[in-house]
Design a protein around this motif. Sequence first.
Motif, PDB file in Angstrom:
ATOM      1  N   UNK A  83       3.767  -7.846   1.100  1.00  0.00           N
ATOM      2  CA  UNK A  83       4.585  -6.210  -0.041  1.00  0.00           C
ATOM      3  C   UNK A  83       4.326  -5.231  -0.469  1.00  0.00           C
ATOM      4  N   UNK A  84       2.722  -4.671  -0.286  1.00  0.00           N
ATOM      5  CA  UNK A  84       2.440  -3.780  -0.738  1.00  0.00           C
ATOM      6  C   UNK A  84       2.883  -2.636   0.737  1.00  0.00           C
ATOM      7  N   UNK A  85       2.526  -3.952   1.643  1.00  0.00           N
ATOM      8  CA  UNK A  85       2.533  -3.198   2.564  1.00  0.00           C
ATOM      9  C   UNK A  85       3.871  -2.354   3.687  1.00  0.00           C
ATOM     10  N   UNK A  86       4.804  -3.747   2.869  1.00  0.00           N
ATOM     11  CA  UNK A  86       6.409  -3.017   3.152  1.00  0.00           C
ATOM     12  C   UNK A  86       6.301  -1.514   2.437  1.00  0.00           C
ATOM     13  N   UNK A  87       5.837  -1.791   0.525  1.00  0.00           N
ATOM     14  CA  UNK A  87       6.374  -0.976   0.013  1.00  0.00           C
ATOM     15  C   UNK A  87       5.751   1.072   0.610  1.00  0.00           C
ATOM     16  N   UNK A  88       4.283   0.633   1.135  1.00  0.00           N
ATOM     17  CA  UNK A  88       3.775   2.048   1.461  1.00  0.00           C
ATOM     18  C   UNK A  88       4.924   2.408   3.601  1.00  0.00           C
ATOM     19  N   UNK A  89       4.763   1.579   4.058  1.00  0.00           N
ATOM     20  CA  UNK A  89       5.709   1.961   4.944  1.00  0.00           C
ATOM     21  C   UNK A  89       7.275   2.189   4.777  1.00  0.00           C
ATOM     22  N   UNK A  90       7.968   1.396   3.487  1.00  0.00           N
ATOM     23  CA  UNK A  90       9.292   2.184   2.560  1.00  0.00           C
ATOM     24  C   UNK A  90       8.697   3.789   1.954  1.00  0.00           C
ATOM     25  N   UNK A  91       7.832   3.876   1.660  1.00  0.00           N
ATOM     26  CA  UNK A  91       7.515   5.603   1.484  1.00  0.00           C
ATOM     27  C   UNK A  91       7.486   6.432   2.557  1.00  0.00           C
ATOM     28  N   UNK A  92       6.658   5.834   3.661  1.00  0.00           N
ATOM     29  CA  UNK A  92       6.212   6.840   5.053  1.00  0.00           C
ATOM     30  C   UNK A  92       7.716   7.225   5.516  1.00  0.00           C
TER      31      UNK A  92
END
Length: 753
Positions: free
Chosen positions: A410-419
């Motif tokens: 989920x951390x990876x998904x949120x960072x992807x959303x930020x980018x």
Amino acid sequence: MENLSLMLLPVLAAQKGAGASLIKPLGHHELLLVLVQLSLLLLVARGLGELMRRINQPPVVGELLAGVLLGPSLFGLLLPDLQAHIFPKSQEQSDLLSVISWLGVLFLLIVTGLETDLKLILRKGKTALLISLGGIIVPFITGFGLGWLLPDSFLADPQKRLVFSLFIATAMSISAVPVIAKVLMDLNLIRRDIGQVTLAAGMTDDTIGWILLSVVSGLASSGKFDFATIFHSVSAAVLFLAIAFTIGRTIVDQILRWVDDYVGGIAASMSIVLILSLSAAALTHALGLEAALGAFVLGILAGQSRRFSNEAGHMLEVFTASFLAPIFFAAAGLKVNLLALLVPQTLLFGLIVLAVACIGKFTGAYLGSRVGGLSHWEALAMGSGMNARGAMEIVVATIGLSLGVLNPQMYSIIVMVAIATSLMAPPLLRWCLSKVVMGEEEARRLEQEEQDSRSFIKQIHRILVPTSGGPNIQLAAQLVGYIAHQNQVEVTALYALSDKQPQKKARRTATQVKDNAAEQALAAVTEEMQLPTDTTLQTKTESGRSKAEVILNEANKNYDLIVLGASEQIRPQKALFNLLVDRVVQEAPCATMVVKSHLPQPQGDICKIAQQQLKNILVPTVGTEYSKNAVEVASAIAAQTGALVTIVNVINLPQVEYILYEQRSLTPVKEIAQDLLERQAAIGRNLGADVKTYILQGNSPEREILKFAQTKEVDLIILGSNIRMVTGRVFFGHRVDAILNKAHCPVAVITAP
């Protein structure tokens, strides 16, 4: 000595017994690894950040991608052994990098706080609040629903779905003010109405977001959800903010003033802000809130203080942007595994999270904008800007991971959303804002701001008034008072003493005389100023090797203007004013205004002068920058006193033998002079003064100016001049010298440093 040895024996024995538990220094290999990690992360982060800047993208995107590339997604895929050796999965090694990353978070929030303009938020308060509420409420609801519906595999602990859902809701609600501000600056839109509203809404959004994050973090830390926990988190956040923005504001300002007065310098200003911010971060962390909230709030309070050095803020911003922030973003990216996102289920839900994040933010900001009175395209622009998550969402994700609320997936998904949202913001903003038409009121405001940015008088915020009594400095103090009513300033009245000691027998009496003289001089000058009630006035008595040195040492503490009385009873032949004033004018680090009253010099004790009635102020001009400065000072005084500002330009008439040439050449010269006068008159009228202009003709400009001043019953002449050095004395030119010495009325000379 024997007793001391006996007292130390138990201590030494205890230390010997505890020898096995002594803390060991950082190991050679651990230190080597962290240095290699920092250098590699910084190299790739800054390199990709600059690449993104070149293609008109926020550098933060490149800095985030740096960590992704150095993590398992690329570096770990191509060279898994080397990647595992440099970035081992060791808790101790990870903690070392985490400490530096957390410093990056706190420094980033301090800098964001320094750039936060509370006046801007209040000025655009209603519209910004509506947009912010829309941009918080709608994404919060959609994010909460998303968190409630996601499969258990995306949760770190399926038993804590409520806290997880609240965390996802908070992550969806937050915006990235640094990314928004950078995009607006790149597009030259930051001072536009839409730019100000976007920033104000983003700042309000972030403030509410940090409170939400603190509450949710408190719930996650306590491990339970009950009203007592919620009440504790909310009340702690509200109490901290209430104290911070009331008495805290005053305390921070007083501390910064004390440091500026008694230590001074950029390093001291920067250090005290860091000390206060880190202390506030520790306080909010101890209260069960998020440490980032304390750093953010102290950054805001420091940025509001006039005593916080702009240079210190710039240095802090440069250090953060060039070192700590890239390390934080890159380290955050290290935890992202893009390969995991390629798993069909993760990719599908990742795209769903991205869609929910964008739709929720766009819809909320758009609805809030429309209710707030913005047009369709302005509302779309607001949605585009507020949708950028960037740095702030990474902070939220990092906190969620550290608290065990988010798992790596989920951390990876949120960072992807930020980018992804940071990449979307610039082109969408460009497209939407190109459709927004500038109104007349906005155009006038921008023109006024442009004029103010070039204005001499508008850049004066701190004034130093050295005094030893007498009519010159008392009249100067009256002029300072008029300026203070038109321009919000801080004033320091300084009585300077020389360290040259009197004879021992008379020392006590002489000291008492000096103290009385200082008290009388400071009282006289402060009474003459008649400052507005909200003006900060400080009085000081300082001593040094010489009076001039005392004044110059004080002037080096970020003053914008030094106001001096022109002469003493005895003036050395080679000095224009006197040795003290001449030296201060020569070596001043800022602009100076020297006032010569042409009033009788008092004998004995300090005598008060009457309040001078100013009805007509004369400003001779030759069109230079320093002439413009004189016009601005005269206009600020006239706007307060109701005096007329008369601006004159003197045309030199040619010799009699060139009379035929004169007839042909005088007309274009007059046209040039008239154009020059009108430009400077417009500056005066813009500052609220009533202005008239005259063209004078004659062979001696100083004689024409003096004759005009006497004929028109001028009450004050203000001259702008540059400093020239002749045989070690201050020299403004023969014309200025002549007017200073022969005028029938007071004269003030304005010089730039």
